[in-house]
Structure formats: structure tokens, C-alpha cells
Motif scaffolding. Sequence first.
Motif, PDB file in Angstrom:
ATOM      1  N   ASP A  73      -0.372  -6.090  -5.363  1.00  0.00           N
ATOM      2  CA  ASP A  73      -1.896  -5.948  -5.913  1.00  0.00           C
ATOM      3  C   ASP A  73      -1.704  -4.603  -6.596  1.00  0.00           C
ATOM      4  O   ASP A  73      -1.817  -3.593  -5.885  1.00  0.00           O
ATOM      5  N   ARG A  74      -1.739  -4.614  -7.941  1.00  0.00           N
ATOM      6  CA  ARG A  74      -1.392  -3.368  -8.723  1.00  0.00           C
ATOM      7  C   ARG A  74      -2.623  -2.475  -8.478  1.00  0.00           C
ATOM      8  O   ARG A  74      -2.583  -1.394  -9.062  1.00  0.00           O
ATOM      9  N   ARG A  75      -3.741  -3.090  -8.162  1.00  0.00           N
ATOM     10  CA  ARG A  75      -4.967  -2.139  -7.956  1.00  0.00           C
ATOM     11  C   ARG A  75      -4.833  -1.287  -6.776  1.00  0.00           C
ATOM     12  O   ARG A  75      -5.792  -0.457  -6.377  1.00  0.00           O
ATOM     13  N   ARG A  76      -4.157  -1.537  -5.823  1.00  0.00           N
ATOM     14  CA  ARG A  76      -4.015  -1.403  -4.494  1.00  0.00           C
ATOM     15  C   ARG A  76      -2.948  -0.036  -4.599  1.00  0.00           C
ATOM     16  O   ARG A  76      -1.823   0.090  -5.073  1.00  0.00           O
ATOM     17  N   THR A  77      -3.142   1.223  -3.608  1.00  0.00           N
ATOM     18  CA  THR A  77      -2.209   2.337  -3.645  1.00  0.00           C
ATOM     19  C   THR A  77      -1.834   2.496  -2.208  1.00  0.00           C
ATOM     20  O   THR A  77      -2.579   2.328  -1.403  1.00  0.00           O
ATOM     21  N   TYR A  78      -0.633   2.748  -1.799  1.00  0.00           N
ATOM     22  CA  TYR A  78      -0.055   2.952  -0.583  1.00  0.00           C
ATOM     23  C   TYR A  78       0.389   4.688  -0.496  1.00  0.00           C
ATOM     24  O   TYR A  78       0.878   5.214  -1.290  1.00  0.00           O
ATOM     25  N   LEU A  79      -0.275   5.015   0.651  1.00  0.00           N
ATOM     26  CA  LEU A  79       0.024   6.433   1.122  1.00  0.00           C
ATOM     27  C   LEU A  79       1.084   6.532   2.096  1.00  0.00           C
ATOM     28  O   LEU A  79       1.050   5.882   2.909  1.00  0.00           O
ATOM     29  N   HIS A  80       2.003   7.490   1.794  1.00  0.00           N
ATOM     30  CA  HIS A  80       3.151   7.888   2.930  1.00  0.00           C
ATOM     31  C   HIS A  80       3.316   9.203   3.058  1.00  0.00           C
ATOM     32  O   HIS A  80       3.156  10.083   1.812  1.00  0.00           O
ATOM     33  N   LEU A  81       3.814   9.572   3.887  1.00  0.00           N
ATOM     34  CA  LEU A  81       4.234  11.042   4.199  1.00  0.00           C
ATOM     35  C   LEU A  81       5.417  11.402   3.437  1.00  0.00           C
ATOM     36  O   LEU A  81       6.531  10.600   3.223  1.00  0.00           O
ATOM     37  N   THR A  82       5.423  12.617   2.932  1.00  0.00           N
ATOM     38  CA  THR A  82       6.669  13.249   2.663  1.00  0.00           C
ATOM     39  C   THR A  82       7.296  14.064   3.598  1.00  0.00           C
ATOM     40  O   THR A  82       6.934  14.424   4.662  1.00  0.00           O
ATOM     41  N   PRO A  83       8.593  14.503   3.169  1.00  0.00           N
ATOM     42  CA  PRO A  83       9.289  15.349   4.333  1.00  0.00           C
ATOM     43  C   PRO A  83       8.893  16.284   4.594  1.00  0.00           C
ATOM     44  O   PRO A  83       8.812  17.023   5.952  1.00  0.00           O
ATOM     45  N   ASP A  84       7.881  17.171   3.829  1.00  0.00           N
ATOM     46  CA  ASP A  84       7.102  18.429   4.281  1.00  0.00           C
ATOM     47  C   ASP A  84       6.390  18.139   5.601  1.00  0.00           C
ATOM     48  O   ASP A  84       6.064  19.123   6.074  1.00  0.00           O
ATOM     49  N   ALA A  85       5.794  16.840   5.873  1.00  0.00           N
ATOM     50  CA  ALA A  85       4.894  16.468   6.768  1.00  0.00           C
ATOM     51  C   ALA A  85       5.661  16.909   8.138  1.00  0.00           C
ATOM     52  O   ALA A  85       4.826  16.797   9.191  1.00  0.00           O
ATOM     53  N   ALA A  86       6.884  16.753   7.939  1.00  0.00           N
ATOM     54  CA  ALA A  86       7.600  16.809   9.199  1.00  0.00           C
ATOM     55  C   ALA A  86       7.367  18.285  10.083  1.00  0.00           C
ATOM     56  O   ALA A  86       7.995  18.446  11.216  1.00  0.00           O
TER      57      ALA A  86
END
Length: 224
Positions: A73-86
Amino acid sequence: MNTEWHEEIARRAALHAVLSDPGRLAVVELLALGDRSPSELSAELQMASNLVAHHVGVLVDHGLVSRRRSEGDRRRTYLHLTPDAAIVPSGWTMPRPRRVLFVCTANSARSHLAAALWRRSSRISVASAGTHPAAAVAPGALAAAARHQLPLRDAKPRLLSDVRRDGDLVVTVCDNAHEEMGDVADLHWSVPDPVPAASDAAFDAAFEEIARRVDDLAPRIAHA
């Protein structure tokens, strides 16, 4: 101490300041195990969507969270952590499941690689399946596994309904499968599909992202 050291200390201090807000820390904690859309975050945190958007915006601006457009669904965005969040160790653990089940649409690449990587990292049983299985495993996935000396066992696409069992921890590694399955999936990893590109680089990128996520999840379950 040199200038670079002082700059790094200042950068890390700024990240800790950002995470001193309970709302933003809660967002990071939820993303520690899997990716979520803003609406999923809002529902799980019982937080107004505009407040979630504010917290996510701050985390993105400081490089702790990244956005990825859904391949389904191109209207949807997923959020994920970057390495800095470690910089903030997560306290999350998962109840030990009977088995881990990795799911994508075709069960031809990402889910097979995830299952093989899981076997290398954990003693908990694992399987893979697809919501609409392909005829065969993608050659690029077989080649990537060979490059990384990772054996693919029983490398044959299988239908989800034929594989899933009670007690499985279901992890989708495909946006289409996650959106089709809804609440059936316990965790979601929004890993870009390497099959359309059909390049070594695309398959290696998928392999590396899945490997990082498996290495993070496996000890959380083992210690639970």
C-alpha cells in the motif's frame, strides 16, 4: 581529546536529550522489535496521531528513526530504527514461542533467508511460508546464501495455511504479506524485495538487513 571526540560526545548527548521524553522513548521501544506504521504506533501507544507525528518527526530529524514507503500500500509508511538508536538499550523481551515463522508473499527469497539466518542464531525451531507462494526459490536468494556460506534447508516455497501452527511467532518480512495478514502477524520487518532488481547488491542488502534484525531478536527471546 581531539575535536572529533568532543563532537561525538555532543552528538550523543543531544540524542539522549531527545529520548528523555517518555513519548519518544516509548516510540523507540516499540520499534525495537519490529517496524510499524504511524497509525499502528498510535493504536498501540493509545496516543493521538498528531502527537505521534510530532514525536516521530523529532526522532527522524535526529537520525534515530527512518521512514520507508510500503511496497504494498503505497499510501502507507513504515518506521524503523536506525543504528544510532542503539545508544538506548531496549528492555523488550518476547515470550518464548514454540517456533518462529517468517512470512513473505512468494516465500522465494526474504523469508527463506530469514529462516536460515535464524537457524544459525537460535535453537528455537523455525519455518518459512508465503501468502502466495512462487514456483521456486529465487536464484538470487540461493546465490546470496552461497556467498555468505548459509545453507538453505528445504528451499521450497510453501503456502502459509499449510505451514502455520498454533504457538508460532509470526514475523512478516514483506509489506504485502503484512498488510494482507493484518493482526495475524506478531512482528513486521519492512525489508525491500530484492527479486525485482535481481542483482547481487539487492540480495546482499536484504541479507544484511535481515541478519541484523535476527541477531537483535534472537537473544531477546532466548533470555525471556
